[in-house]
Scaffold this motif. Sequence first.
Motif, PDB file in Angstrom:
ATOM      1  N   SER A  61      52.874 -16.799 -64.384  1.00 44.64           N
ATOM      2  CA  SER A  61      52.858 -16.028 -63.091  1.00 44.64           C
ATOM      3  C   SER A  61      52.239 -14.855 -63.329  1.00 44.64           C
ATOM      4  O   SER A  61      51.424 -14.880 -64.453  1.00 44.64           O
ATOM      5  CB  SER A  61      54.538 -15.710 -63.092  1.00 44.64           C
ATOM      6  N   LEU A  62      52.452 -14.246 -62.458  1.00 43.52           N
ATOM      7  CA  LEU A  62      51.551 -12.889 -62.382  1.00 43.52           C
ATOM      8  C   LEU A  62      52.179 -11.655 -62.900  1.00 43.52           C
ATOM      9  O   LEU A  62      51.854 -10.666 -63.086  1.00 43.52           O
ATOM     10  CB  LEU A  62      51.131 -12.266 -60.825  1.00 43.52           C
ATOM     11  N   ASN A  63      53.287 -11.998 -63.673  1.00 47.49           N
ATOM     12  CA  ASN A  63      54.139 -11.231 -64.613  1.00 47.49           C
ATOM     13  C   ASN A  63      53.774 -11.317 -65.777  1.00 47.49           C
ATOM     14  O   ASN A  63      54.543 -11.999 -66.422  1.00 47.49           O
ATOM     15  CB  ASN A  63      55.560 -11.587 -64.053  1.00 47.49           C
ATOM     16  N   PRO A  64      52.535 -10.647 -66.441  1.00 42.76           N
ATOM     17  CA  PRO A  64      52.349 -10.985 -67.675  1.00 42.76           C
ATOM     18  C   PRO A  64      53.458 -10.937 -68.982  1.00 42.76           C
ATOM     19  O   PRO A  64      54.288  -9.811 -68.936  1.00 42.76           O
ATOM     20  CB  PRO A  64      51.037 -10.143 -68.153  1.00 42.76           C
ATOM     21  N   ASN A  65      53.103 -11.522 -69.936  1.00 43.79           N
ATOM     22  CA  ASN A  65      54.234 -11.931 -70.831  1.00 43.79           C
ATOM     23  C   ASN A  65      53.637 -11.615 -72.054  1.00 43.79           C
ATOM     24  O   ASN A  65      53.873 -11.027 -73.168  1.00 43.79           O
ATOM     25  CB  ASN A  65      54.748 -13.215 -71.026  1.00 43.79           C
ATOM     26  N   THR A 122      44.448 -12.355 -66.812  1.00 43.10           N
ATOM     27  CA  THR A 122      44.493 -13.098 -65.827  1.00 43.10           C
ATOM     28  C   THR A 122      45.042 -12.475 -64.390  1.00 43.10           C
ATOM     29  O   THR A 122      44.443 -12.504 -63.465  1.00 43.10           O
ATOM     30  CB  THR A 122      45.638 -14.569 -66.007  1.00 43.10           C
ATOM     31  N   ARG A 123      46.097 -11.645 -64.730  1.00 41.74           N
ATOM     32  CA  ARG A 123      46.747 -10.958 -63.527  1.00 41.74           C
ATOM     33  C   ARG A 123      45.820  -9.818 -63.078  1.00 41.74           C
ATOM     34  O   ARG A 123      45.235  -9.784 -61.842  1.00 41.74           O
ATOM     35  CB  ARG A 123      47.807 -10.289 -64.050  1.00 41.74           C
ATOM     36  N   ASP A 124      45.134  -8.968 -64.155  1.00 41.37           N
ATOM     37  CA  ASP A 124      44.301  -8.055 -63.352  1.00 41.37           C
ATOM     38  C   ASP A 124      43.077  -8.630 -62.815  1.00 41.37           C
ATOM     39  O   ASP A 124      42.400  -8.137 -61.823  1.00 41.37           O
ATOM     40  CB  ASP A 124      43.847  -7.371 -64.682  1.00 41.37           C
ATOM     41  N   PHE A 125      42.613  -9.701 -63.466  1.00 41.62           N
ATOM     42  CA  PHE A 125      41.272 -10.379 -62.828  1.00 41.62           C
ATOM     43  C   PHE A 125      41.498 -10.679 -61.357  1.00 41.62           C
ATOM     44  O   PHE A 125      40.886 -10.459 -60.704  1.00 41.62           O
ATOM     45  CB  PHE A 125      40.785 -11.620 -63.790  1.00 41.62           C
ATOM     46  N   LEU A 170      53.410 -25.346 -58.903  1.00 38.36           N
ATOM     47  CA  LEU A 170      53.399 -25.124 -57.111  1.00 38.36           C
ATOM     48  C   LEU A 170      54.039 -23.387 -57.181  1.00 38.36           C
ATOM     49  O   LEU A 170      53.704 -22.717 -56.233  1.00 38.36           O
ATOM     50  CB  LEU A 170      54.235 -26.001 -56.211  1.00 38.36           C
ATOM     51  N   ARG A 171      54.805 -23.018 -58.000  1.00 37.43           N
ATOM     52  CA  ARG A 171      55.627 -21.743 -57.979  1.00 37.43           C
ATOM     53  C   ARG A 171      54.453 -20.734 -57.997  1.00 37.43           C
ATOM     54  O   ARG A 171      54.209 -19.832 -57.411  1.00 37.43           O
ATOM     55  CB  ARG A 171      56.868 -21.689 -58.699  1.00 37.43           C
ATOM     56  N   PHE A 172      53.669 -20.933 -59.042  1.00 44.21           N
ATOM     57  CA  PHE A 172      52.665 -20.227 -59.346  1.00 44.21           C
ATOM     58  C   PHE A 172      51.431 -20.198 -58.502  1.00 44.21           C
ATOM     59  O   PHE A 172      51.032 -19.166 -57.915  1.00 44.21           O
ATOM     60  CB  PHE A 172      52.040 -20.430 -60.730  1.00 44.21           C
ATOM     61  N   ALA A 173      51.456 -21.427 -57.676  1.00 44.15           N
ATOM     62  CA  ALA A 173      50.243 -21.462 -56.798  1.00 44.15           C
ATOM     63  C   ALA A 173      50.747 -20.703 -55.435  1.00 44.15           C
ATOM     64  O   ALA A 173      49.847 -19.959 -55.390  1.00 44.15           O
ATOM     65  CB  ALA A 173      50.117 -23.063 -56.614  1.00 44.15           C
ATOM     66  N   LEU A 174      52.226 -20.687 -55.251  1.00 46.40           N
ATOM     67  CA  LEU A 174      52.399 -20.076 -53.854  1.00 46.40           C
ATOM     68  C   LEU A 174      52.381 -18.469 -54.183  1.00 46.40           C
ATOM     69  O   LEU A 174      51.838 -17.780 -53.416  1.00 46.40           O
ATOM     70  CB  LEU A 174      53.943 -20.122 -53.950  1.00 46.40           C
ATOM     71  N   GLU A 175      52.438 -18.016 -55.450  1.00 50.29           N
ATOM     72  CA  GLU A 175      52.407 -16.627 -55.684  1.00 50.29           C
ATOM     73  C   GLU A 175      50.665 -16.205 -55.786  1.00 50.29           C
ATOM     74  O   GLU A 175      50.478 -15.060 -55.283  1.00 50.29           O
ATOM     75  CB  GLU A 175      52.732 -16.354 -57.307  1.00 50.29           C
ATOM     76  N   LEU A 176      49.876 -17.177 -56.195  1.00 49.13           N
ATOM     77  CA  LEU A 176      48.558 -16.772 -56.237  1.00 49.13           C
ATOM     78  C   LEU A 176      47.978 -16.956 -54.425  1.00 49.13           C
ATOM     79  O   LEU A 176      47.020 -16.084 -54.214  1.00 49.13           O
ATOM     80  CB  LEU A 176      47.918 -17.957 -56.826  1.00 49.13           C
TER      81      LEU A 176
END
Lengths: 619, 86
Positions: free
Chosen positions: A64-68, A75-78, A105-111
């Motif tokens: 996800s865009l919620n980095p761990n 990835t998120r910052d990019f 797909l959940r991550f794809a939707l976020e992107l």
Amino acid sequence: MSALPLVALVGNPNAGKSALFNALTGARQKLGNYPGVTVERKAGRLSLSDGRPVELVDLPGTYSLNPNSPDEQVTRDFVLGKQTGERLPDALVIVVDASNLDNHLRFALELIALGLPTVVALNMVDLATRDGLELDANVLARELGVPVIPTVAVRKRGLDHLKGKLGTILDAGDAPVALRPSTPAQDFEAMRANARRIARAAIVRETPSRRLTAAVDRVALHPLFGLILLLGLLFVMFQAVFSWAAPPADMLEGWVTALGEAVTALLPPGILHDFLLQGVVGGVGAVIVFLPQILILFFFILMLEATGYMARAAFMMDGLMARVGLSGRAFIPLLSSFACAVPGIMATRTISDPKDRLTTILIAPLMTCSARLPVYGLIIAAFIPARTVAGGIGLQGLVLFLLYVAGIIGAMLAAWALRLTVAKGTSSGFLMEMPKYQWPRPQDILIGLWQRAVIFLKRAGTIILATNVVLWVLASFPQAPEGVKQSEYSIAGRIAGGINVLVEPIGFNRDISLALLPTMAAREVAVSAIATVYAIDAGDDEDALNRTLGDRLAGRWSLATALAFLAWFVFAPQCISTIAVTRRETNGWKWPMFMVGYLFVLAYVAAGVTYWTATAVGL
Amino acid sequence: MRLIDLPLRQPAYVDMIDWSAITPSEGQRLREFGLCEGASVEVLHHGGLLGRGPVACKVGRMTIAMRRILAAAVTVRTGAALEPDA
């Protein structure tokens, strides 16, 4: 490069992103680092269907865009255009695993909600079919509002179609894609439900899943058989390093000898001749011949990663790692450290717990890196007879295996001690995906091996060469008078004399003392340094020059000294690159200094105990 | 029934997760893996020779591994999932 359109390849881990990246860019890749962080930046040039070049960047996989963890942060910052030194990508290629749609797909939707021009690569459709899953890409495209291209990266299927679509969306530029419905920011649960609904809609037919993976896992994750399998794999790996490497190593050795003879034939005797023969060909050549062993080791590690087995190894090791306060996840960077501690330490960026990560960094140099192979290889070949013990197992391979085991046990004890003291904290957890097994594409493995070979040869041509040249000069001047050994009279000899006072109690001779300092630059230098010094001492003595380095060592060192030297190398001198990457990763000098200190103490004690024991039993 | 007590390969679904027993980052990762209330789940393997290793479970079409302490925070019910799942 800045004029080229920038496209980011992004998706979940294990979506086949790297295989797609390799298939799209071939060998035209550039490895580097993002400024300020050590996450590897993998970029390559891709030619679109009309020949237009595009810069493609392979981002670290994330859920996800919620980095761990630090690499997920990149990835998120990019994709948000916030990564230092990078601009906002012109387009995204989202890679989803066709057989794990709900999740990907959940991550794809976020992107997609980011609003960048986007195309989705529905990857590994062949494996989905193997798993009894039939999908409708058109339904998916309609629901997601972006083009969806089915691909099989490992078979190069769908790539032209993907490149064509990428060209189209780049042409559309910033203009909103007409297809896309307005996507308001959704919360996690809403996106998950939406992803599930879309996945249901896209699945045409479905039968129970994952037969192959489940069948293999029955063995690979079995408490007993899985452990036997893991140990067996590691054992085969170390046997192979010795037995497979012999023919190509002999061939390289022949070339090095031929090159030396060419130097002798072409140049008149004199200082240039000596410099080239002793300092350059002799020194660097002694290291180059270990290229086959290093590549075999990397071959196994790349295979374990690409097949999906590495996560199982982490699963099997978690119980043991938990006892010393680490997680099974730490096993992956540690296993990479067998190849080299630098990428190993960089790979700790996937560990989210800071204390856990620090401990892993501090023990990573204890994993026997490939730079130690030349040293082990030389000493084992010189002192351990090449015979087989029970069951056709080579004694030399067995000793090598034991040296690796010693490093692992040392690392576990060190981790345990560190977790009780400087890295005290609650035990971290272990939570990771077990990816599907798959057979890697030979090209992907070859590209990985090629990159490692280039890195090794660059080291040999730069840092190892430079260290050797300096050493040659220090060992050649001033010229010793008749009857005095050059290696003792020279500047290097006098420095070695000083070091020798410290290491004599643990059985080290002057040869070793001389080699200890330059090994800080790179461990392999131990071999080239000894080779250079012997070449200088041999001077014009043809017979001495023609004997192999191993033969000469066997004549000059006692077995106890050789064993002590091996024990020293299990623990000791980490190279400067390792110290530098540790400083960068821990943001300061405190931890690298600590690491150097505790490892030197360990090495001294281990070598001493080995020497004293060996002498006591009469070796 | 807790997830760790679930017999091997017995289909079940998640009834409740004690989020307070899980760190926020582990909770987030569990959700990202699709392990949340209502998801179908099946225990595939217990790791470790002495029964102290992690647990491998099937969640949807994914296999994930987690420590026993985490699996103890997940309460399950046997039978088919509430949400239609893979």
